[in-house]
Design a protein around this motif. Structure first.
Motif, PDB file in Angstrom:
ATOM      1  N   LYS A 166      32.342  47.302  41.741  1.00 39.84           N
ATOM      2  CA  LYS A 166      32.193  47.658  40.328  1.00 39.84           C
ATOM      3  C   LYS A 166      32.927  48.948  39.991  1.00 39.84           C
ATOM      4  N   HIS A 167      33.371  49.655  41.021  1.00 40.58           N
ATOM      5  CA  HIS A 167      34.065  50.928  40.810  1.00 40.58           C
ATOM      6  C   HIS A 167      35.588  50.777  40.796  1.00 40.58           C
ATOM      7  N   HIS A 168      36.081  49.537  40.865  1.00 37.57           N
ATOM      8  CA  HIS A 168      37.526  49.309  40.931  1.00 37.57           C
ATOM      9  C   HIS A 168      37.965  48.251  39.923  1.00 37.57           C
ATOM     10  N   ILE A 169      39.202  48.387  39.498  1.00 32.88           N
ATOM     11  CA  ILE A 169      39.885  47.304  38.806  1.00 32.88           C
ATOM     12  C   ILE A 169      40.944  46.763  39.753  1.00 32.88           C
ATOM     13  N   ARG A 219      56.943  45.947  29.076  1.00 32.86           N
ATOM     14  CA  ARG A 219      55.644  45.291  29.046  1.00 32.86           C
ATOM     15  C   ARG A 219      54.588  46.220  29.660  1.00 32.86           C
ATOM     16  N   LYS A 220      53.319  45.841  29.472  1.00 32.62           N
ATOM     17  CA  LYS A 220      52.200  46.564  30.077  1.00 32.62           C
ATOM     18  C   LYS A 220      51.455  45.604  31.005  1.00 32.62           C
ATOM     19  N   ILE A 221      51.064  46.098  32.147  1.00 30.73           N
ATOM     20  CA  ILE A 221      50.374  45.243  33.100  1.00 30.73           C
ATOM     21  C   ILE A 221      48.965  44.932  32.603  1.00 30.73           C
ATOM     22  N   LYS A 222      48.474  43.769  32.951  1.00 30.86           N
ATOM     23  CA  LYS A 222      47.112  43.378  32.592  1.00 30.86           C
ATOM     24  C   LYS A 222      46.182  43.705  33.760  1.00 30.86           C
ATOM     25  N   ILE A 223      45.011  44.231  33.438  1.00 31.04           N
ATOM     26  CA  ILE A 223      44.064  44.576  34.495  1.00 31.04           C
ATOM     27  C   ILE A 223      43.010  43.485  34.617  1.00 31.04           C
ATOM     28  N   HIS A 224      42.430  43.391  35.821  1.00 31.43           N
ATOM     29  CA  HIS A 224      41.398  42.400  36.115  1.00 31.43           C
ATOM     30  C   HIS A 224      40.144  43.153  36.548  1.00 31.43           C
ATOM     31  N   GLU A 225      39.039  42.925  35.840  1.00 33.56           N
ATOM     32  CA  GLU A 225      37.803  43.628  36.157  1.00 33.56           C
ATOM     33  C   GLU A 225      36.730  42.696  36.706  1.00 33.56           C
ATOM     34  N   GLY A 226      37.118  41.478  37.081  1.00 32.24           N
ATOM     35  CA  GLY A 226      36.176  40.555  37.709  1.00 32.24           C
ATOM     36  C   GLY A 226      36.175  40.728  39.219  1.00 32.24           C
ATOM     37  N   LYS A 227      35.850  39.666  39.935  1.00 35.27           N
ATOM     38  CA  LYS A 227      35.778  39.724  41.387  1.00 35.27           C
ATOM     39  C   LYS A 227      37.178  39.745  41.990  1.00 35.27           C
ATOM     40  N   ALA A 228      37.477  40.818  42.704  1.00 31.91           N
ATOM     41  CA  ALA A 228      38.814  40.982  43.262  1.00 31.91           C
ATOM     42  C   ALA A 228      39.117  39.950  44.338  1.00 31.91           C
ATOM     43  N   GLY A 264      51.608  32.332  44.958  1.00 34.03           N
ATOM     44  CA  GLY A 264      52.742  32.810  45.743  1.00 34.03           C
ATOM     45  C   GLY A 264      53.230  34.183  45.335  1.00 34.03           C
ATOM     46  N   LEU A 265      52.347  35.014  44.769  1.00 30.86           N
ATOM     47  CA  LEU A 265      52.722  36.368  44.362  1.00 30.86           C
ATOM     48  C   LEU A 265      52.485  37.356  45.493  1.00 30.86           C
ATOM     49  N   GLU A 266      52.960  38.591  45.321  1.00 27.67           N
ATOM     50  CA  GLU A 266      53.011  39.529  46.436  1.00 27.67           C
ATOM     51  C   GLU A 266      51.640  40.024  46.886  1.00 27.67           C
ATOM     52  N   GLY A 267      50.700  40.164  45.980  1.00 27.14           N
ATOM     53  CA  GLY A 267      49.398  40.686  46.350  1.00 27.14           C
ATOM     54  C   GLY A 267      48.733  41.350  45.173  1.00 27.14           C
ATOM     55  N   ILE A 268      47.732  42.191  45.461  1.00 26.21           N
ATOM     56  CA  ILE A 268      47.040  42.926  44.410  1.00 26.21           C
ATOM     57  C   ILE A 268      46.930  44.391  44.800  1.00 26.21           C
ATOM     58  N   VAL A 269      46.637  45.223  43.802  1.00 31.74           N
ATOM     59  CA  VAL A 269      46.316  46.634  44.024  1.00 31.74           C
ATOM     60  C   VAL A 269      44.935  46.880  43.449  1.00 31.74           C
ATOM     61  N   LEU A 270      44.063  47.448  44.271  1.00 24.65           N
ATOM     62  CA  LEU A 270      42.715  47.839  43.842  1.00 24.65           C
ATOM     63  C   LEU A 270      42.750  49.320  43.485  1.00 24.65           C
ATOM     64  N   LYS A 271      42.306  49.644  42.249  1.00 22.53           N
ATOM     65  CA  LYS A 271      42.401  51.022  41.763  1.00 22.53           C
ATOM     66  C   LYS A 271      41.016  51.522  41.366  1.00 22.53           C
ATOM     67  N   SER A 272      40.667  52.704  41.888  1.00 22.93           N
ATOM     68  CA  SER A 272      39.371  53.299  41.575  1.00 22.93           C
ATOM     69  C   SER A 272      39.348  53.771  40.126  1.00 22.93           C
ATOM     70  N   LYS A 273      38.236  53.470  39.435  1.00 21.25           N
ATOM     71  CA  LYS A 273      38.082  53.920  38.048  1.00 21.25           C
ATOM     72  C   LYS A 273      37.021  55.022  37.920  1.00 21.25           C
ATOM     73  N   ARG A 293      43.916  56.967  48.663  1.00 24.05           N
ATOM     74  CA  ARG A 293      42.959  55.889  48.834  1.00 24.05           C
ATOM     75  C   ARG A 293      42.471  55.345  47.487  1.00 24.05           C
ATOM     76  N   GLN A 294      42.787  56.045  46.405  1.00 21.63           N
ATOM     77  CA  GLN A 294      42.421  55.534  45.082  1.00 21.63           C
ATOM     78  C   GLN A 294      43.091  54.189  44.794  1.00 21.63           C
ATOM     79  N   TRP A 295      44.302  54.027  45.292  1.00 22.25           N
ATOM     80  CA  TRP A 295      45.070  52.807  45.051  1.00 22.25           C
ATOM     81  C   TRP A 295      45.309  52.130  46.400  1.00 22.25           C
TER      82      TRP A 295
END
Length: 282
Positions: A20-23, A138-147, A158-167, A180-182
């Motif tokens: 819940k602390h990350h997007i 463009r601006k990136i879209k964030i995802h706040e559901g289950k990573a 087939g995309l490269e991956g994800i980045v988890l960012k502390s909010k 470690r924030q990202w």
């Protein structure tokens, strides 16, 4: 004006996690860039090299003066996915003018004010306000559901991956620091390859794969991942397998096999940024 970007850490065991602390954001496969529009427009690579002249289409700029953005410069394939090879070719070519897109995922200056001390979600609000998207920005879209579920969707596409960012509010943008924030989670591709030799200086393994007719085809150079113990095991057998050598390389009978992970395979059948994992039976 250049600001060195904040850098990513590897997520533990390269695994996504729900928090819940990350997007989460999709990790775009392109060229990390800082776009600065203070008095003039400048485009910088992450190490501070000015490449503004390479991308004249970015002068179609919706950014007001006083804006500095962190993001990724990408090109899209015919399936709408970032195409790293095409982006690299465009970057290296003096004549290629295939359009690029700059996708902003953070804002470092807003209306001329340094906002790197603000929390992530506040910076995201200011990024939303900063400009109206056009064909090149463009601006990136964030995802706040289950990573974990999000990463599976990214993997299937087939995309490269994800980045988890502390909010968390006390975390700020840390310029020129691996934080470690990202945390990145990479959608690795795994394969078994033959070890067909090694590079003499700045040691690395040469990899090959089977062709349709059974011949061995060069597949790339494995520069990372080999532990000291694995290096010792390799040193114990390599002399028995040598076929020939030249100034830079020693070529071996392809009797050893290794499991590797790679970002993906290039269009001409080469490994992209392969990492050694373990020796396996041939």
């Amino acid at each position: 004006m250049f600001i060195a970007p904040m850098l990513l850490q590897d997520a533990k065991d390269n695994r996504p996690y729900n928090s819940k602390h990350h997007i989460a954001e999709v990790k775009l496969d392109g060229l990390r860039c800082i776009v600065s529009h203070m008095d003039k427009l400048y485009v910088y690579t992450q190490d501070g090299q000015s490449v503004t002249h390479k991308f004249p289409e970015l002068f179609d700029c919706p950014l007001p003066e006083g804006t500095i953005l962190d993001g990724e410069l990408i090109m899209m394939d015919d399936q709408g996915r970032p195409d790293f090879e095409a982006m690299s070719a465009r970057f290296l070519s003096p004549t290629d003018r295939t359009p690029v897109i700059f996708v902003a995922f953070d804002i470092l200056r807003h209306k001329g004010i340094d906002i790197t001390g603000l929390p992530l979600l506040k910076r995201k609000e200011l990024l939303d306000q900063a400009f109206v998207e056009n064909g090149h920005y463009r601006k990136i879209k964030i995802h706040e559901g289950k990573a974990v579920d999000y990463f599976e969707t990214i993997r299937e596409r087939g995309l490269e991956g994800i980045v988890l960012k502390s909010k968390k509010d006390h975390f700020k943008y840390e310029s020129n620091k691996r934080s470690r924030q990202w945390q990145k989670v990479i959608n690795w591709t795994y394969a078994d390859v033959y070890i067909s030799g090694y590079r003499k200086h700045n040691f690395a393994l040469l990899a090959s794969i089977d062709s349709a007719n059974g011949a061995k085809l060069p597949a790339g150079v494995i520069e990372t991942g080999l532990t000291p113990l694995q290096q010792n095991l390799f040193d114990g057998v390599r002399q028995r397998l040598v076929l020939k050598e030249d100034q830079h390389f020693v070529y071996m009978e392809p009797l050893l096999m290794a499991r590797i992970k790679t970002r993906n395979w290039t269009k001409n059948g080469k490994l992209r940024s392969p990492v050694f994992m373990e020796f396996v039976r041939a």
